[in-house]
Write an enzyme that holds these catalytic residues in place. Sequence first.
Site, mmCIF file in Angstrom:
data_model
loop_
_atom_site.group_PDB
_atom_site.id
_atom_site.type_symbol
_atom_site.label_atom_id
_atom_site.label_comp_id
_atom_site.label_asym_id
_atom_site.label_seq_id
_atom_site.Cartn_x
_atom_site.Cartn_y
_atom_site.Cartn_z
ATOM 1 N N CYS A 244 -1.546 -33.388 13.084
ATOM 2 C CA CYS A 244 -0.628 -32.335 13.523
ATOM 3 C C CYS A 244 -0.430 -32.355 15.038
ATOM 4 O O CYS A 244 0.580 -31.862 15.539
ATOM 5 C CB CYS A 244 -1.132 -30.970 13.071
ATOM 6 S SG CYS A 244 -2.776 -30.540 13.676
ATOM 7 N N ASN A 245 -1.370 -32.938 15.767
ATOM 8 C CA ASN A 245 -1.300 -32.913 17.232
ATOM 9 C C ASN A 245 -0.892 -34.225 17.881
ATOM 10 O O ASN A 245 -0.565 -34.248 19.065
ATOM 11 C CB ASN A 245 -2.646 -32.484 17.816
ATOM 12 C CG ASN A 245 -2.925 -31.019 17.584
ATOM 13 O OD1 ASN A 245 -2.011 -30.209 17.571
ATOM 14 N ND2 ASN A 245 -4.188 -30.677 17.372
ATOM 15 N N PHE B 183 -13.469 -32.329 16.596
ATOM 16 C CA PHE B 183 -13.771 -33.707 16.202
ATOM 17 C C PHE B 183 -13.039 -34.146 14.934
ATOM 18 O O PHE B 183 -13.354 -35.195 14.380
ATOM 19 C CB PHE B 183 -15.280 -33.884 16.004
ATOM 20 C CG PHE B 183 -16.049 -33.999 17.291
ATOM 21 C CD1 PHE B 183 -16.241 -35.226 17.894
ATOM 22 C CD2 PHE B 183 -16.554 -32.871 17.905
ATOM 23 C CE1 PHE B 183 -16.935 -35.333 19.086
ATOM 24 C CE2 PHE B 183 -17.253 -32.961 19.093
ATOM 25 C CZ PHE B 183 -17.446 -34.197 19.689
ATOM 26 N N THR C 48 -3.115 -26.310 0.567
ATOM 27 C CA THR C 48 -4.584 -26.386 0.639
ATOM 28 C C THR C 48 -5.051 -27.736 1.177
ATOM 29 O O THR C 48 -5.989 -28.337 0.665
ATOM 30 C CB THR C 48 -5.210 -26.130 -0.745
ATOM 31 O OG1 THR C 48 -4.650 -27.053 -1.698
ATOM 32 C CG2 THR C 48 -4.955 -24.716 -1.214
ATOM 33 N N ILE D 37 -6.458 -28.230 6.981
ATOM 34 C CA ILE D 37 -6.329 -27.004 7.776
ATOM 35 C C ILE D 37 -6.247 -25.788 6.867
ATOM 36 O O ILE D 37 -6.836 -24.743 7.151
ATOM 37 C CB ILE D 37 -5.095 -27.080 8.700
ATOM 38 C CG1 ILE D 37 -5.325 -28.114 9.809
ATOM 39 C CG2 ILE D 37 -4.798 -25.721 9.328
ATOM 40 C CD1 ILE D 37 -4.168 -28.271 10.763
#
EC number: 1.2.1.70
Length: 434
Positions: A58-59, A119, A194, A197
């Site tokens: 996501c980042n 992590f 689900t 995250i």
Amino acid sequence: MENFNMPRSTTFYALGLSYKKADAVIRGKFSLDAQAQSDLLLQAKAEGIESLVVTSTCNRTEIYGFAHHPYELIKLLCENSNGSIEEFQQAAYIYKNEEAVSHMFRVGTGLDSQILGDFEIISQIKTAFNNSKQEGLVNTFLDRLVNTVIQASKKVKTETKISSGATSVSFASVQYIIRNVADIGSKNILLFGTGKIGRNTCENLVKHTKNSHITLINRTKNKAELLAGKLNVIVKDYADLKQELHQADVLVVATGAQNPTIDKASLALQKPLLILDLSIPRNVDANVEEIPGVTLIHLDALSQITDDTLERRKQHIPAAEAIIDDMKLELNTWVNGRKCAPTIHALKSKLNDIVSAEFAFQKKKITHFDDAQMDLISSRIIQKLTNHFASHLKNENTSVDQSIEFIEKIFQIGQLAPNKTSSPIADKYKINLS
């Protein structure tokens, strides 16, 4: 000796986009699901890329690999995502050789995470590494590098307190809900999706809100049921989504879809609704904000929440960086060893030739010449000599290229050692790419 079989102009690159310069919309365009990552690896293989690892979270979305030019890797990324070359140029970063190696260490040890000390990325790197290995896209250097980064990550996590305290996107989500929704224990909370995250958020919701009105919906119901069984929450069918949206006070969206799953048309509200979109690409259409009473919060806004825990974590950055320096030194020692090995092998062969010639000469002159004893003595002397040379070449303060050139000139062994191939990675890391 095993070698990398690298073309003369091959360079090691790390390139991609992250939360630092690319917003959620751009990151969403370059996001790669499992199928897209698999397609990218197959295309890389077909186009002659020898070694490559691709990660997408996501980042960040990143490629680590060897290429003649970074455009070869950029092209792979753009052709397997919804991003363009122009968008990449505006928000991306490209590192090569030593800087690329350093970048992977910082990413893998949580120092470059959006939330310091998170992590989760190392598990993504492991998965990506295994996928590349299955396709035969991991050479010796990348194999050693990734495994060293994994070791560094373990050491940073266990030997420092950089991941101490509860700070993550899922935790930040729950803290935001608690701070902004009154009487949260009595509200209807709906969690849609689900994945990793989503699971973590659900666990934090149960733990910190003491709410008995948490409902899970997932396209694959059995995944939601497995999670619900552990946490004692309610599971509803995907077909019930619209009805559950109507009843919800808080909606957390953590699906892995490539397009929005919730939009203005999905909602027919009679009360305020707080929506947290934890997905990349975004899974909630921005048009929901046109509905009175709807508040939409995205992942990036949650990640910017700082507290005392993050401030305490920052104090442990120097200790983490010291571990990284040690592990990079270990990697460099290994690389130096690989580069000097052909010369040491050739030196040993040259010394054996000298000894053999001298033995043949002396046997003609000395009566009762003892071959066995002389073989033993000469072998031990040769081994000690080569060990001294090897130790010198592996010393971190040694100029490996100059020392190898000097040894080859003195012993006239340039023709015995395998032909060496020059490349930026060889120059930076003193590694034999022949």
